[in-house]
Design a protein around this motif. Structure first.
Motif, PDB file in Angstrom:
ATOM      1  N   ALA A  35       0.833  -1.206   0.000  1.00 50.85           N
ATOM      2  CA  ALA A  35       0.000   0.000   0.000  1.00 50.85           C
ATOM      3  C   ALA A  35       0.865   1.254   0.000  1.00 50.85           C
ATOM      4  O   ALA A  35       0.578   2.224  -0.714  1.00 50.85           O
ATOM      5  CB  ALA A  35      -0.927   0.004   1.221  1.00 50.85           C
ATOM      6  N   GLY A  36       1.931   1.232   0.806  1.00 49.17           N
ATOM      7  CA  GLY A  36       2.837   2.383   0.840  1.00 49.17           C
ATOM      8  C   GLY A  36       3.543   2.587  -0.480  1.00 49.17           C
ATOM      9  O   GLY A  36       3.694   3.723  -0.950  1.00 49.17           O
ATOM     10  N   PHE A  37       3.975   1.500  -1.101  1.00 50.23           N
ATOM     11  CA  PHE A  37       4.677   1.595  -2.386  1.00 50.23           C
ATOM     12  C   PHE A  37       3.750   2.148  -3.469  1.00 50.23           C
ATOM     13  O   PHE A  37       4.168   2.927  -4.322  1.00 50.23           O
ATOM     14  CB  PHE A  37       5.196   0.214  -2.795  1.00 50.23           C
ATOM     15  N   ALA A  38       2.486   1.757  -3.424  1.00 50.03           N
ATOM     16  CA  ALA A  38       1.535   2.179  -4.463  1.00 50.03           C
ATOM     17  C   ALA A  38       1.119   3.636  -4.317  1.00 50.03           C
ATOM     18  O   ALA A  38       0.790   4.292  -5.315  1.00 50.03           O
ATOM     19  CB  ALA A  38       0.297   1.286  -4.416  1.00 50.03           C
ATOM     20  N   HIS A  39       1.158   4.161  -3.091  1.00 47.70           N
ATOM     21  CA  HIS A  39       0.593   5.492  -2.861  1.00 47.70           C
ATOM     22  C   HIS A  39       1.262   6.607  -3.667  1.00 47.70           C
ATOM     23  O   HIS A  39       0.559   7.404  -4.303  1.00 47.70           O
ATOM     24  CB  HIS A  39       0.594   5.831  -1.362  1.00 47.70           C
ATOM     25  N   PRO A  40       2.592   6.717  -3.694  1.00 51.71           N
ATOM     26  CA  PRO A  40       3.190   7.795  -4.503  1.00 51.71           C
ATOM     27  C   PRO A  40       2.920   7.637  -6.001  1.00 51.71           C
ATOM     28  O   PRO A  40       2.963   8.609  -6.749  1.00 51.71           O
ATOM     29  CB  PRO A  40       4.697   7.655  -4.212  1.00 51.71           C
ATOM     30  N   MET A  41       2.657   6.395  -6.416  1.00 51.21           N
ATOM     31  CA  MET A  41       2.412   6.135  -7.838  1.00 51.21           C
ATOM     32  C   MET A  41       0.971   6.429  -8.245  1.00 51.21           C
ATOM     33  O   MET A  41       0.628   6.404  -9.421  1.00 51.21           O
ATOM     34  CB  MET A  41       2.711   4.659  -8.166  1.00 51.21           C
ATOM     35  N   GLU A 136      -3.187   8.843   4.867  1.00 51.64           N
ATOM     36  CA  GLU A 136      -3.970   7.914   4.046  1.00 51.64           C
ATOM     37  C   GLU A 136      -3.525   6.463   4.203  1.00 51.64           C
ATOM     38  O   GLU A 136      -3.877   5.602   3.408  1.00 51.64           O
ATOM     39  CB  GLU A 136      -3.892   8.349   2.578  1.00 51.64           C
ATOM     40  N   MET A 137      -2.768   6.186   5.268  1.00 48.37           N
ATOM     41  CA  MET A 137      -2.345   4.807   5.528  1.00 48.37           C
ATOM     42  C   MET A 137      -3.551   3.943   5.870  1.00 48.37           C
ATOM     43  O   MET A 137      -4.387   4.329   6.688  1.00 48.37           O
ATOM     44  CB  MET A 137      -1.356   4.774   6.696  1.00 48.37           C
ATOM     45  N   ALA A 153       9.257   3.636  -3.095  1.00 50.06           N
ATOM     46  CA  ALA A 153       8.667   4.118  -4.351  1.00 50.06           C
ATOM     47  C   ALA A 153       9.203   5.501  -4.694  1.00 50.06           C
ATOM     48  O   ALA A 153       9.506   5.793  -5.860  1.00 50.06           O
ATOM     49  CB  ALA A 153       7.140   4.153  -4.227  1.00 50.06           C
ATOM     50  N   THR A 154       9.340   6.333  -3.690  1.00 54.49           N
ATOM     51  CA  THR A 154       9.860   7.684  -3.916  1.00 54.49           C
ATOM     52  C   THR A 154      11.300   7.638  -4.401  1.00 54.49           C
ATOM     53  O   THR A 154      11.683   8.359  -5.332  1.00 54.49           O
ATOM     54  CB  THR A 154       9.762   8.515  -2.617  1.00 54.49           C
TER      55      THR A 154
END
Length: 199
Positions: A35-41, A136-137, A153-154
């Motif tokens: 979920a964290g990896f997808a958020h910036p994308m 938004e976690m 991701a960043t």
């Protein structure tokens, strides 16, 4: 060139370590990282800002190649911790949109900012991006794994920006610089669209 290679290796390591660390953990940790990896994308504003940080760092060269992205990731983690903890940060969405405008503009203008100023500006905007990620976690996610996910991701987006700048730069010192600055101008215009609500 050596700085760029060093940055690429560091970013790759940053991306791989969390995956290795969570290879044998429970579903909550894995879900948190994903979920964290997808958020910036998932948002144009985040992607444009983070790619542009990489391009800006490449444009500055020298120590900025690793110091500017590293500062962004570190202060974004601070912002994420504030968001997860429920600490209010005013004007988060506006701060994110303005980061796209400002970062695009500095690339478009080819500003050779001192390293400390470049780190301060990118770090300031990173707090807004991080806070948005933190608030938004998902409720069932592990905060640590979620944070490692959006940091990874960043770092990849910064690396992509560095690679983009380096690739464009191969067009030649004059033409490459013009293309990079044109890309910065396009990012700044997109940022104005985000600020005005048109995008």
């Amino acid at each position: 060139m050596r700085h760029t290679a060093r940055t690429a290796i560091a970013a790759a390591a940053l991306t791989l370590l969390p995956q290795l660390a969570f290879a044998h953990t429970g579903a909550g940790a894995v879900h948190g990282f994903d979920a964290g990896f997808a958020h910036p994308m998932s948002g144009l504003d985040h992607m444009l800002a983070m790619l542009t940080v990489g391009i800006f760092a490449w444009q500055l060269g020298g120590r900025a190649v690793w110091a500017v992205p590293a500062t962004f990731v570190a202060l974004m983690a601070v912002g994420g911790a504030l968001g997860v903890s429920g600490v209010e940060v005013p004007f988060v969405e506006m701060g994110i949109a303005l980061s796209v405008v400002v970062l695009g503009a500095v690339v478009a203008l080819g500003l050779k900012a001192p390293l400390a100023l470049a780190m301060a500006v990118t770090g300031f905007f990173a707090l807004f991006h991080g806070h948005a990620h933190g608030t938004e976690m998902p409720l069932d996610a592990s905060g640590l794994s979620y944070g490692l996910g959006f940091m990874s991701a960043t770092a990849l987006l910064h690396l992509a920006g560095l690679g983009l700048g380096m690739t464009i730069g191969r067009f030649g010192e004059i033409h490459g610089a013009k293309v990079v600055r044109g890309a910065g101008a396009a990012v700044a215009v997109a940022g104005l669209g985000l600020v005005s609500g048109l995008i």
